[in-house]
Design a protein around this motif. Structure first.
Motif, mmCIF file in Angstrom:
data_model
loop_
_atom_site.group_PDB
_atom_site.id
_atom_site.type_symbol
_atom_site.label_atom_id
_atom_site.label_comp_id
_atom_site.label_asym_id
_atom_site.label_seq_id
_atom_site.Cartn_x
_atom_site.Cartn_y
_atom_site.Cartn_z
ATOM 1 N N GLN A 200 0.784 -1.269 -0.067
ATOM 2 C CA GLN A 200 -0.072 -0.013 0.090
ATOM 3 C C GLN A 200 0.857 1.320 -0.031
ATOM 4 O OE1 GLN A 200 -3.041 0.164 2.912
ATOM 5 N NE2 GLN A 200 -3.611 -1.968 2.679
ATOM 6 N N VAL A 201 2.124 1.046 -0.008
ATOM 7 C CA VAL A 201 2.999 2.239 0.169
ATOM 8 C C VAL A 201 2.864 3.190 -1.000
ATOM 9 C CG1 VAL A 201 5.379 3.084 -0.079
ATOM 10 C CG2 VAL A 201 4.881 1.045 1.644
ATOM 11 N N LEU A 202 2.814 2.727 -2.461
ATOM 12 C CA LEU A 202 2.610 3.766 -3.302
ATOM 13 C C LEU A 202 1.326 4.340 -3.390
ATOM 14 C CD1 LEU A 202 4.857 2.043 -6.285
ATOM 15 C CD2 LEU A 202 5.455 3.838 -4.620
ATOM 16 N N PRO A 203 0.148 3.448 -3.279
ATOM 17 C CA PRO A 203 -1.180 4.077 -3.318
ATOM 18 C C PRO A 203 -1.120 5.240 -2.017
ATOM 19 C CG PRO A 203 -1.103 1.824 -3.500
ATOM 20 C CD PRO A 203 0.038 2.007 -3.339
ATOM 21 N N ASP A 204 -0.621 4.920 -0.910
ATOM 22 C CA ASP A 204 -0.669 5.838 0.202
ATOM 23 C C ASP A 204 -0.007 7.148 -0.074
ATOM 24 O OD1 ASP A 204 -2.171 4.295 1.703
ATOM 25 O OD2 ASP A 204 -0.744 3.409 3.258
ATOM 26 N N LEU A 205 1.199 7.096 -0.725
ATOM 27 C CA LEU A 205 2.138 8.152 -1.047
ATOM 28 C C LEU A 205 1.290 8.978 -2.085
ATOM 29 C CD1 LEU A 205 4.512 9.566 -1.093
ATOM 30 C CD2 LEU A 205 5.642 8.317 -3.046
ATOM 31 N N TRP A 206 0.329 8.392 -2.957
ATOM 32 C CA TRP A 206 -0.256 9.132 -3.870
ATOM 33 C C TRP A 206 -1.534 9.880 -3.374
ATOM 34 C CZ3 TRP A 206 -0.691 11.463 -7.992
ATOM 35 C CH2 TRP A 206 -1.641 11.867 -8.618
ATOM 36 N N ARG A 207 -2.038 9.119 -2.095
ATOM 37 C CA ARG A 207 -3.253 9.924 -1.230
ATOM 38 C C ARG A 207 -2.500 11.196 -0.648
ATOM 39 N NH1 ARG A 207 -5.227 4.579 -1.049
ATOM 40 N NH2 ARG A 207 -3.912 4.007 0.866
ATOM 41 N N LEU A 208 -1.304 10.820 -0.181
ATOM 42 C CA LEU A 208 -0.496 11.906 0.750
ATOM 43 C C LEU A 208 -0.311 13.129 -0.220
ATOM 44 C CD1 LEU A 208 2.001 11.939 3.501
ATOM 45 C CD2 LEU A 208 2.711 13.374 1.454
ATOM 46 N N LEU A 209 0.193 12.909 -1.570
ATOM 47 C CA LEU A 209 0.510 13.939 -2.388
ATOM 48 C C LEU A 209 -0.738 14.482 -3.122
ATOM 49 C CD1 LEU A 209 3.237 12.185 -4.637
ATOM 50 C CD2 LEU A 209 3.557 14.010 -3.326
ATOM 51 N N SER A 210 -1.825 13.755 -3.209
ATOM 52 C CA SER A 210 -3.233 14.403 -3.803
ATOM 53 C C SER A 210 -4.041 14.763 -2.708
ATOM 54 C CB SER A 210 -3.921 13.330 -4.542
ATOM 55 O OG SER A 210 -4.253 12.133 -3.801
ATOM 56 N N ASN A 211 -3.850 14.814 -1.299
ATOM 57 C CA ASN A 211 -4.545 15.292 -0.254
ATOM 58 C C ASN A 211 -4.790 16.673 -0.688
ATOM 59 O OD1 ASN A 211 -5.492 16.500 1.989
ATOM 60 N ND2 ASN A 211 -5.261 14.691 3.150
ATOM 61 N N PRO A 212 -5.718 17.592 -0.449
ATOM 62 C CA PRO A 212 -6.080 19.025 -1.205
ATOM 63 C C PRO A 212 -5.338 19.675 0.048
ATOM 64 C CG PRO A 212 -8.053 17.683 -1.515
ATOM 65 C CD PRO A 212 -7.301 16.866 -0.933
ATOM 66 N N LEU A 213 -5.205 19.301 1.364
ATOM 67 C CA LEU A 213 -4.643 20.118 2.322
ATOM 68 C C LEU A 213 -3.029 20.224 2.169
ATOM 69 C CD1 LEU A 213 -6.738 19.159 5.519
ATOM 70 C CD2 LEU A 213 -6.570 21.209 4.362
ATOM 71 N N HIS A 214 -2.596 18.905 1.788
ATOM 72 C CA HIS A 214 -1.166 18.972 1.465
ATOM 73 C C HIS A 214 -0.842 19.535 0.320
ATOM 74 C CE1 HIS A 214 -1.269 14.663 4.035
ATOM 75 N NE2 HIS A 214 -1.605 15.890 4.763
ATOM 76 N N LEU A 215 -1.472 19.344 -0.672
ATOM 77 C CA LEU A 215 -1.089 20.316 -1.859
ATOM 78 C C LEU A 215 -1.188 21.823 -1.773
ATOM 79 C CD1 LEU A 215 -3.424 18.333 -4.775
ATOM 80 C CD2 LEU A 215 -0.882 18.546 -4.579
ATOM 81 N N ARG A 216 -2.089 22.271 -0.983
ATOM 82 C CA ARG A 216 -1.862 23.698 -0.818
ATOM 83 C C ARG A 216 -0.789 24.096 -0.160
ATOM 84 N NH1 ARG A 216 -8.039 23.363 1.518
ATOM 85 N NH2 ARG A 216 -9.138 23.072 -0.301
ATOM 86 N N ALA A 217 -0.358 23.037 0.936
ATOM 87 C CA ALA A 217 0.923 23.293 1.856
ATOM 88 C C ALA A 217 2.311 23.298 0.934
ATOM 89 C CB ALA A 217 1.114 22.278 2.859
ATOM 90 N N PHE A 218 2.153 22.289 0.054
ATOM 91 C CA PHE A 218 3.272 22.078 -0.936
ATOM 92 C C PHE A 218 3.405 23.256 -1.739
ATOM 93 C CE2 PHE A 218 2.283 17.082 -0.445
ATOM 94 C CZ PHE A 218 3.136 17.278 0.632
ATOM 95 N N GLY A 219 2.157 23.684 -2.431
ATOM 96 C CA GLY A 219 2.398 24.722 -3.265
ATOM 97 C C GLY A 219 2.971 25.899 -2.618
ATOM 98 N N LEU A 220 2.541 26.117 -1.376
ATOM 99 C CA LEU A 220 3.179 27.491 -0.453
ATOM 100 C C LEU A 220 4.651 27.254 -0.549
ATOM 101 C CD1 LEU A 220 2.489 30.125 0.527
ATOM 102 C CD2 LEU A 220 2.153 28.851 3.027
ATOM 103 N N THR A 221 5.050 26.130 -0.126
ATOM 104 C CA THR A 221 6.551 25.963 -0.067
ATOM 105 C C THR A 221 7.238 26.234 -1.284
ATOM 106 O OG1 THR A 221 6.219 24.253 1.601
ATOM 107 C CG2 THR A 221 8.151 24.073 0.350
#
Length: 410
Positions: free
Chosen positions: A202-223
């Protein structure tokens, strides 16, 4: 949340800051050593740039890969293993007998260094309550000040008198000493393991979920926005000062020492202000304040050297001051069991922003026949425009609503 006494907490934070110091010095000291390294290996500037770039890109890749495993281990054990590999990479770099070995050693240093920043911030997040995390982040970020005040100048002096490899021998020795201190001071941190990690399939699917989480994406965009803005300006300060303003290369160390000394005294204060007035609010204040120094340094008039030295602390405090509340804010975005993975991906985004910012900044510059650099003012305007976008975007970056955070804001 791990409990610890105030004195042990302070000791641990300063230990982590020293760990960060060696990582930053390892990256920064390569650039002023360029002439000696190019002479030692008879390589071109382009080849030397490849060695510098190898660190950043490998750092980004390792940070992204670390997201798949960083939350599966005790933080203490992972820190000791990765930091041990970092020490070895510096020893290999110092002993490099040819350019190819140096290139491999720098890539190896990037692979280990790219993970360490995430581990350090994960440890801070595990131990320090949200209400004091801004101050703790300020302590960690004094590593940048220490690197500017002591690390890089010491590397330049050692390189000039004992050869280009001597700073890396120094880093190897310092890393071993800090590793021994970490062995004694860093506690076992396994609270995040109370939630069983998913199976490897489940590692890769979980990584994709982490990357595609809208809360996370907004934070990554700011960084990404902030690091691109940073790197469109910072890498070109020294070349512009030398080429356009006639400052001797050996004098540049005094400018960075002055700036580093100022941030050493302001970083923790800014962190405490972020805890008191809110991380969003202080980020907006410092980001707005930073626009003027950025535009000034990129449109710098002919000034006496002492005036430039006096200005640079303002510039450094402004730029570091906007990153402290930003880093503290980002630690509140993920769930605790995903914090290490989130910070690893964020570290990779930082490396990507570093590379893209420097690349875009370089595209906007050109040289005259006399060797002066043109276009730096446009870099400043682009950097300020990106900060303007970040001022709007930061409102979209929200942390998790934990009981502790709710209590702090009630």
């Amino acid at each position: 949340m791990a409990e610890s006494s105030p004195s042990r907490e302070r000791g641990l934070l300063w230990l982590l800051a020293l760990t960060q110091f060696t990582i930053i010095m390892d990256f920064m000291v390569m650039m002023p050593l360029g002439p000696q390294i190019m002479h030692a290996f008879a390589i071109s500037p382009a080849a030397f740039a490849t060695a510098v770039s190898a660190y950043s890109w490998c750092s980004g890749l390792s940070g992204l890969f670390a997201a798949t495993y960083i939350d599966r281990f005790d933080r203490r054990r992972l820190l000791l293993v990765i930091y041990g590999l970092f020490a070895v990479s510096n020893l290999v770099c110092a002993m490099a007998g040819n350019f190819h070995m140096l290139l491999v050693a720098r890539a190896f240093a990037g692979l280990s260094g790219g993970v360490l920043g995430s581990i350090i911030m994960a440890i801070v997040s595990d131990i320090i309550p949200v209400s004091r995390r801004g101050a703790a982040t300020g302590t960690i970020m004094t590593a940048f000040s220490l690197a500017a005040i002591a690390g890089v100048p010491a590397g330049i002096v050692l390189g000039a008198h004992l050869g280009w490899s001597s700073p890396f021998y120094l880093l190897a020795v310092l890393s071993v000493l800090i590793w021994l201190a970490a062995l004694a001071l860093v506690p076992s941190l396994r609270l995040h393991l109370q939630v069983a990690p998913p199976p490897l399939r489940q590692v890769l699917p979980d990584l994709w979920r982490l990357l595609s989480n809208p809360l996370h994406l907004r934070a990554f965009g700011l960084t990404f926005l902030m690091l691109v803005s940073h790197m469109m300006v910072i890498p070109f300060i020294s070349p512009v000062l030398v080429a356009n303003h006639g400052i001797a290369p050996q004098q540049i160390a005094w400018i960075y020492m002055a700036g580093g000394a100022a941030t050493f005294f302001t970083s923790r204060r800014i962190g405490k202000l972020a805890d008191r007035y809110g991380k969003h609010q202080l980020f907006r204040i410092m980001a707005l304040f930073s626009m003027l120094p950025v535009l000034f340094v990129t449109h710098l008039p002919d000034l006496p050297f002492i005036a430039i030295v006096a200005f640079f602390p303002v510039f450094m405090v402004a730029l570091s001051g906007r990153m402290i509340p930003l880093q503290a804010l980002l630690t509140t975005v993920p769930q605790p069991q995903n914090r290490g993975a989130f910070l690893s991906v964020n570290s990779a985004i930082q490396s990507l922003g570093n590379g893209c910012g420097a690349w875009l900044g370089g595209l906007l510059l050109s040289n005259t026949a006399s060797g002066q650099i043109l276009g730096y003012g446009l870099n400043g305007w682009c950097a300020v425009a990106l900060v303007g976008v970040a001022l709007w975007w930061v409102g979209r970056v929200q942390g998790q609503v934990t009981p502790e955070l709710a209590k702090a804001h009630s």
